[in-house]
Write an enzyme that holds these catalytic residues in place. Structure first.
Site, PDB file in Angstrom:
ATOM      1  N   ASP A  18       0.837  -1.124  -0.058  1.00  0.00           N
ATOM      2  CA  ASP A  18       0.017   0.079   0.053  1.00  0.00           C
ATOM      3  C   ASP A  18       1.151   1.324  -0.136  1.00  0.00           C
ATOM      4  O   ASP A  18       0.486   2.233   0.577  1.00  0.00           O
ATOM      5  CB  ASP A  18      -1.114  -0.026   1.344  1.00  0.00           C
ATOM      6  CG  ASP A  18      -1.957  -1.215   1.435  1.00  0.00           C
ATOM      7  OD1 ASP A  18      -2.061  -1.936   0.420  1.00  0.00           O
ATOM      8  OD2 ASP A  18      -2.141  -1.679   2.540  1.00  0.00           O
ATOM      9  N   GLU A 227     -11.025   0.829  -4.023  1.00  0.00           N
ATOM     10  CA  GLU A 227     -10.537   1.393  -2.982  1.00  0.00           C
ATOM     11  C   GLU A 227      -9.129   1.964  -3.170  1.00  0.00           C
ATOM     12  O   GLU A 227      -8.950   2.191  -4.591  1.00  0.00           O
ATOM     13  CB  GLU A 227     -10.231   0.011  -1.905  1.00  0.00           C
ATOM     14  CG  GLU A 227      -9.109  -0.939  -2.591  1.00  0.00           C
ATOM     15  CD  GLU A 227      -9.116  -2.114  -1.201  1.00  0.00           C
ATOM     16  OE1 GLU A 227      -9.650  -2.049  -0.458  1.00  0.00           O
ATOM     17  OE2 GLU A 227      -8.263  -3.148  -1.990  1.00  0.00           O
TER      18      GLU A 227
END
Length: 543
Positions: A18, A227
């Site tokens: 991420d 997302e």
């Protein structure tokens, strides 16, 4: 001297997915969640910091733990204010995990860290005087009256702070409502403006990129927002990067203002190269993806993550250069082994195989998604044909006990090889561990992009062993080295006599096998294809 850079860009034992890259004062800082090596769920560890000089992006420095789960009041930290209302389904069972964060330098010169705690529908904010110092909890993002609008899932924050204001982006947009989300309105990625205190909302949420509920009939329909919001500005354009419903790809939209809405423009990267130049199947096992764009000196890069250990829970950060065209658009790029290197790797020297960007089994059509759940929620079971990157203790190294793993070395012939989480081992940059590709069966290929040959290379040495995935001790083992594709020209063949391999119910010793290398010139990808046997593959050296 510039340090060679590879993918993944951090040491092989580190698992920071991420990744949101930012440049502050001449250094690249990476902010991401933190998986456990061989973990069984997402983001099991605390946030750690890493940074590198902009002029030497292979020289990453560990900055230590920058924020711990225990620092959030939802995990028991002291807090003088009123906690946001939230129905905590996991109250008392465990600490909430720190999911994907982002950081911005605020108008007061301090650095603000934004994050979500797994299933807590709130964005938390922490603050620090330096980019990779010790952050301290500040407050939660909410309206002046303390309430939190039930529009969009408060998840995967991205933050932009500039002269025009402070803009927070967030969202999670599945096709179905998960428990606790039934009452939420979820149109896609949302944006709110923040006051200069960096946590008080001064606008209502606004949809800036269409998700599943709103994408039909729009440019987002084939790649709806799912997302992983990320925001950057280059030149006159604001770039909104996100993970689509497909999961493996990072897409983007463009707008002239930070408030959007962002016009969908395409895919920047897939962690399996799906959709790139007619690629028929993934070139690696795919899984979720999350990352952001960054400018490093005069080049632009997309940061993304890949998956190791055959599962979705041991993710590693990667990065590759992108080209911004005259109209501001960004064509999809191929994933590589050289990442931030600024060009191909030199076709001389020693390379470890964990930097492979192509990993397929014999039946390429079977290469798909990594394992994310076990049968009926049970233990993760990796298909026996699947190769994957893993590690084992170096001979003589002892693993530390982290409370979730035995102290004895991992058994590579166990039912699920190398899956138990293991603490950092003996001192040294390698943490006492040896990375390798496990279980390359006949027809499997490991590929590396790319190398610059000068025509003088004459020999290649492969470090291999008989894999415990092998079901036979009879016959020779062999591997071909091919140029530019798994079915490209053969430039070397390495054969291993089984008399030199110990496969009597134990893992065999690593062997170094030399092979002559055909004269090659120019920039090429290398593919190592097993033609007989089942092999583990640790490294190769070109001379």
């Amino acid at each position: 001297m510039k340090t060679p850079a590879y993918n993944p860009y951090l040491p092989f034992w580190e698992t920071v997915p991420d990744g949101e890259p930012h440049v502050f004062d001449g250094r690249i800082y990476i902010f991401g969640s933190h998986d456990r090596r061989g973990g069984t769920s997402y983001c099991e560890e605390d946030y750690v910091g890493w940074s590198a000089p902009v002029d030497d992006p292979g020289a990453w420095r560990y900055e230590g733990v920058i924020y711990r789960k225990e620092q959030d009041p939802f995990n028991g930290a002291p807090y003088d204010g009123k906690l946001p209302d939230f129905d905590d389904a996991f109250a008392g069972e465990r600490l909430h995990c720190l999911y994907a964060p982002d950081v911005a330098k605020g108008p007061d010169g301090r650095y603000y860290l934004y994050y979500a705690l797994d299933f807590v529908n709130v964005i938390s904010v922490a603050v620090c005087d330096t980019p990779a110092g010790k952050y301290e909890f500040l407050d939660y993002v909410r309206k002046p009256d303390g309430t939190i609008p039930q529009i969009g899932r408060w998840f995967d924050p991205a933050i932009l702070s500039e002269e025009s204001g402070n803009y927070l982006y967030y969202g999670f947009c599945p096709q179905v409502r998960f428990p606790g989300m039934e009452s939420l309105e979820i149109p896609g990625s949302m944006m709110v403006r923040l006051a200069d205190d960096m946590h008080t909302m001064i606008s209502e949420p606004k949809c800036v990129a269409n998700g599943c509920d709103t994408a039909k009939g729009t440019a987002y329909e084939a790649h709806p927002f799912f997302e992983a919001s990320s925001i950057r500005k280059f030149g006159d354009w604001y770039y909104f990067v996100y993970s689509s419903l497909q999961g493996h790809e990072l897409c983007y939209g463009m707008a002239k203002t930070p408030e959007g809405p962002f016009e969908y423009k395409g895919v920047i990267v897939s962690n399996g190269d799906i959709g790139l130049e007619g690629t028929p199947y993934p070139v690696n096992y795919t899984g979720n993806n999350h990352g952001g764009l960054v400018q490093i000196l005069d080049k632009y890069y997309i940061f993304w993550h890949r998956h190791s250990h055959g599962t979705e829970f041991s993710r590693q950060g990667c990065a590759d250069e992108v080209q911004i065209l005259e109209d501001g658009t960004i064509p999809q790029i191929a994933i590589t082994s050289c990442g931030l290197n600024g060009g191909p790797l030199q076709a001389k020297g020693h390379y470890e195989t964990y930097i492979a960007c192509h990993l397929t089994e014999a039946d390429w059509s079977k290469v798909g998604h990594v394992i994310s759940t076990g049968p009926e929620g049970g233990a993760l079971v990796i298909p026996e044909e699947r190769p994957y990157v893993t590690e084992e203790p170096l001979e003589g190294a002892e693993a530390e006990d982290t409370g979730s793993a035995a102290k004895e070395p991992m058994d590579a012939c166990a039912e699920t090889p190398s899956h138990c989480p293991m603490g950092d081992a003996a001192a040294g940059d390698n943490k006492g561990l040896k990375p390798y590709i496990y279980n390359l069966r006949k027809g499997a290929a490991a590929g590396f992009k790319s190398f610059a040959f000068d025509g003088t290379e004459r020999e290649i040495t492969l470090e291999v062993r008989e894999s415990c995935g092998n079901d036979s001790s009879v016959g020779n083992r062999s591997m071909e080295v091919r140029l530019d594709a798994p079915d490209g020209p053969v430039i070397a063949t390495a054969a291993m006599d089984t008399t030199n391999m110990d496969n009597n119910g134990k893992v065999s010793a690593w062997k170094k096998i030399n092979a002559k290398l055909s004269a090659t010139d120019g920039v090429h990808a290398l593919y190592f294809v097993v033609t007989d046997g089942v092999l583990d593959f640790a490294s190769f050296e070109i001379r």
